[in-house]
Write a protein that holds these residues in place. Structure first.
Motif, short mmCIF file in Angstrom:
data_model
loop_
_atom_site.label_atom_id
_atom_site.label_comp_id
_atom_site.label_asym_id
_atom_site.label_seq_id
_atom_site.Cartn_x
_atom_site.Cartn_y
_atom_site.Cartn_z
N PRO A 275 0.52 -0.82 -0.83
CA PRO A 275 0.33 -0.01 -0.13
C PRO A 275 0.93 1.05 0.09
CG PRO A 275 -0.12 -0.76 2.10
CD PRO A 275 1.23 -2.09 1.24
N THR A 276 0.70 2.23 -0.84
CA THR A 276 1.22 3.74 -0.86
C THR A 276 0.44 4.43 0.68
OG1 THR A 276 1.34 3.77 -2.87
CG2 THR A 276 1.61 5.93 -2.02
N VAL A 277 1.51 4.39 1.61
CA VAL A 277 0.67 5.27 2.47
C VAL A 277 1.07 6.73 2.83
CG1 VAL A 277 1.15 5.09 5.03
CG2 VAL A 277 0.64 3.37 4.43
N VAL A 278 0.57 7.99 3.02
CA VAL A 278 0.99 9.50 2.63
C VAL A 278 0.21 10.04 3.67
CG1 VAL A 278 0.37 11.45 0.79
CG2 VAL A 278 0.68 8.80 0.10
N ASP A 279 0.35 11.01 4.27
CA ASP A 279 -0.01 11.57 5.52
C ASP A 279 -1.43 12.64 4.30
OD1 ASP A 279 -0.48 12.26 7.87
OD2 ASP A 279 0.77 14.40 7.35
N MET A 280 -1.81 12.19 5.19
CA MET A 280 -3.61 13.13 4.76
C MET A 280 -3.62 14.77 5.86
SD MET A 280 -4.44 11.31 2.46
CE MET A 280 -6.26 11.88 1.96
N GLU A 281 -2.96 15.20 5.01
CA GLU A 281 -2.98 16.56 6.97
C GLU A 281 -5.15 16.87 6.50
OE1 GLU A 281 -2.11 21.28 6.22
OE2 GLU A 281 -0.94 19.70 4.93
N HIS B 142 -0.85 22.09 -12.50
CA HIS B 142 0.00 23.70 -13.20
C HIS B 142 -0.60 24.50 -13.02
CE1 HIS B 142 3.54 24.86 -14.90
NE2 HIS B 142 3.10 25.39 -15.74
N TYR B 143 -1.52 25.12 -13.07
CA TYR B 143 -2.56 26.53 -12.65
C TYR B 143 -3.09 26.69 -11.63
CZ TYR B 143 -1.08 26.98 -17.78
OH TYR B 143 -0.08 27.39 -18.87
N ASN B 144 -2.84 25.44 -10.50
CA ASN B 144 -3.31 25.79 -8.92
C ASN B 144 -4.57 24.98 -9.36
OD1 ASN B 144 -0.75 26.09 -7.99
ND2 ASN B 144 -0.43 28.57 -9.16
N VAL B 145 -5.28 24.87 -10.32
CA VAL B 145 -6.52 24.64 -10.21
C VAL B 145 -6.43 23.07 -9.32
CG1 VAL B 145 -8.68 23.72 -11.11
CG2 VAL B 145 -6.86 25.10 -12.21
N GLY B 146 -7.42 23.16 -7.95
CA GLY B 146 -7.79 21.85 -6.84
C GLY B 146 -8.40 20.93 -7.69
N HIS B 147 -8.14 19.33 -6.77
CA HIS B 147 -8.69 18.59 -7.39
C HIS B 147 -10.68 18.12 -7.28
CE1 HIS B 147 -8.37 17.09 -3.60
NE2 HIS B 147 -7.39 17.15 -3.51
N GLY B 148 -10.32 19.37 -6.37
CA GLY B 148 -12.59 19.82 -5.98
C GLY B 148 -12.44 18.40 -4.99
N PRO B 149 -13.69 18.18 -4.55
CA PRO B 149 -14.41 16.96 -3.78
C PRO B 149 -14.03 15.37 -4.51
CG PRO B 149 -16.29 18.33 -4.57
CD PRO B 149 -15.42 18.58 -5.19
N GLN C 85 -5.73 8.63 -1.24
CA GLN C 85 -4.06 8.22 -1.05
C GLN C 85 -3.67 8.67 -2.39
OE1 GLN C 85 -2.86 7.17 1.57
NE2 GLN C 85 -4.14 7.39 3.10
N GLY C 86 -4.22 8.70 -3.85
CA GLY C 86 -3.28 8.18 -4.82
C GLY C 86 -3.20 10.12 -4.86
N VAL C 87 -4.15 10.56 -5.18
CA VAL C 87 -4.19 12.35 -4.99
C VAL C 87 -2.58 13.20 -4.22
CG1 VAL C 87 -5.95 14.32 -4.78
CG2 VAL C 87 -6.53 12.21 -5.85
N LYS C 88 -3.33 12.69 -3.01
CA LYS C 88 -1.92 12.95 -2.52
C LYS C 88 -0.41 12.88 -2.94
CE LYS C 88 -4.11 15.73 0.69
NZ LYS C 88 -3.68 16.27 0.48
N ARG C 89 -0.59 11.29 -3.22
CA ARG C 89 0.79 10.71 -4.31
C ARG C 89 1.73 12.12 -5.28
NH1 ARG C 89 -0.20 5.47 -6.03
NH2 ARG C 89 -0.92 7.27 -7.87
N ALA D 136 2.65 14.95 -3.93
CA ALA D 136 3.59 15.13 -3.62
C ALA D 136 4.56 15.01 -4.97
CB ALA D 136 3.63 14.34 -2.44
N TYR D 137 4.52 14.03 -5.95
CA TYR D 137 5.34 13.55 -7.10
C TYR D 137 5.67 14.83 -8.02
CZ TYR D 137 7.45 11.66 -11.41
OH TYR D 137 8.73 11.47 -12.40
N VAL D 138 7.00 15.78 -7.94
CA VAL D 138 7.63 16.48 -8.75
C VAL D 138 8.55 15.62 -10.16
CG1 VAL D 138 8.97 18.41 -9.03
CG2 VAL D 138 8.07 17.66 -7.11
N LYS D 139 7.16 16.35 -11.16
CA LYS D 139 7.95 14.63 -12.45
C LYS D 139 9.55 15.88 -12.94
CE LYS D 139 3.86 14.60 -14.60
NZ LYS D 139 2.71 15.07 -15.88
N PRO D 140 10.40 15.06 -13.78
CA PRO D 140 11.86 15.00 -13.47
C PRO D 140 11.24 16.60 -14.64
CG PRO D 140 11.63 13.49 -13.73
CD PRO D 140 10.17 13.42 -13.45
N GLU D 141 12.56 17.58 -14.63
CA GLU D 141 11.95 18.70 -16.24
C GLU D 141 12.73 17.35 -16.93
OE1 GLU D 141 10.81 21.23 -16.64
OE2 GLU D 141 10.05 21.47 -14.33
#
Length: 299
Positions: free
Chosen positions: A75-81, A205-212, A287-291, A294-299
């Motif tokens: 399982p992918t465990v991601v801290d849910m703030e 990329h333009y800071n649009v949130g994922h919503g509910p 959990q996948g959304v949080k993961r 947190a992931y930054v694509k390499p340039e």
């Protein structure tokens, strides 16, 4: 037209996941003294076996058997703030997700499960019997290749010129030398890596949130941003411009079944073993959304 848009919605389902487990990793090879091991085995002999879903929910690696073979899943465990207006329960228990669209989501989740059980899963299993895995992989390559123009546009809109260039190079090479994308010489011969980018990625990329969290009919679990991406890409997909009906519908149906076939057994296994399948799949999606955030694509 109604039939066409219905099939477009079905096509979009192939772009969503029923569940998204992380990459398998090796299990802990630590050993225990013989006496401790024997005692533990004796204690577990009379107890009820823990299901795969329960093992994943408790943060343990589990092994399941499907028609694709034996899979080890961690399982992918991601801290849910937590939200500002919430406080953690005693003992450090996880704070439950608010789920503002829960009534709609549960109804659609039940509807989708019936649709998968009596339509998509039987079709997918029949498809697996007709076409061996290597052939299905080549079909998947072709559909991934025809999607490259969408990757290119989204990478360009996100300012990733290098990624857009890779999309263009892969599309030209794989469409010609790779025989309409059935093969991937862009990776094998020219070392041009994939650079996938969806409308959801561009919005992020333009800071649009994922919503509910949102469960769509047939399309499956998503959120407001993801639903916009799936529907938008279904309408803008290059196949719509290259092929006319009814051939378009046949190709879209093949894409749906080919995409779903590799996940059908896993979905069934996790659904049957989860105490509350809706909550289980919802939490895996969150959990996948949080993961991904947190992931930054390499340039």
């Amino acid at each position: 037209m109604k039939h066409r848009y219905s099939l477009i919605w079905l096509l979009a389902f192939g772009l969503t996941g029923c569940a998204s487990p992380s990459e398998p990793v090796a299990a802990d090879n630590g050993s225990q003294p013989a006496s401790a091991t024997q005692s533990q085995d004796a204690a577990n002999a009379g107890s009820k076996q823990i299901s795969a879903a329960e093992q994943l929910a408790s943060g343990k690696t589990t092994r399941i058997t499907t028609s694709q073979g034996t899979l080890d899943i961690e399982p992918t465990v991601v801290d849910m703030e937590p939200r500002a207006d919430e406080t953690a329960a005693e003992g450090g228990a996880a704070i439950p997700y608010a789920d503002p669209l829960k009534v709609w989501n549960r109804a659609m989740f039940r509807f989708n499960h019936v649709s998968y059980t009596y339509a998509l899963i039987p079709l997918a299993k029949g498809y697996e019997k007709v076409l061996p895995a290597p052939v299905r992989a080549k079909v998947g390559n072709a559909f991934a290749n025809i999607r490259e123009p969408l990757n290119l546009v989204n990478n360009a809109l996100s300012g990733n010129i290098k990624g857009a260039g890779a999309n263009l190079g892969r599309f030209v090479i794989n469409s010609t030398v790779g025989i309409f994308g059935l093969f991937d010489p862009a990776t094998a011969w020219f070392d041009i890596a994939e650079s996938k980018q969806s409308i959801a990625d561009t919005l992020s990329h333009y800071n649009v949130g994922h919503g509910p969290y949102l469960v769509l009919p047939i399309l499956g679990q998503s959120d407001l941003r993801g639903a916009t991406s799936v529907v938008g890409e279904a309408l803008l997909h290059p196949l719509n411009q290259l092929v006319d009906a009814p051939e378009l519908y046949y190709i879209q149906g093949l894409n749906i079944i080919n995409s779903f076939s590799d996940r059908a057994d896993l979905y069934q296994t996790l659904y049957q073993q989860a105490e509350d399948p809706y909550i289980y799949f919802r939490n895996q999606h969150l959990q996948g959304v949080k993961r991904d955030e947190a992931y930054v694509k390499p340039e």
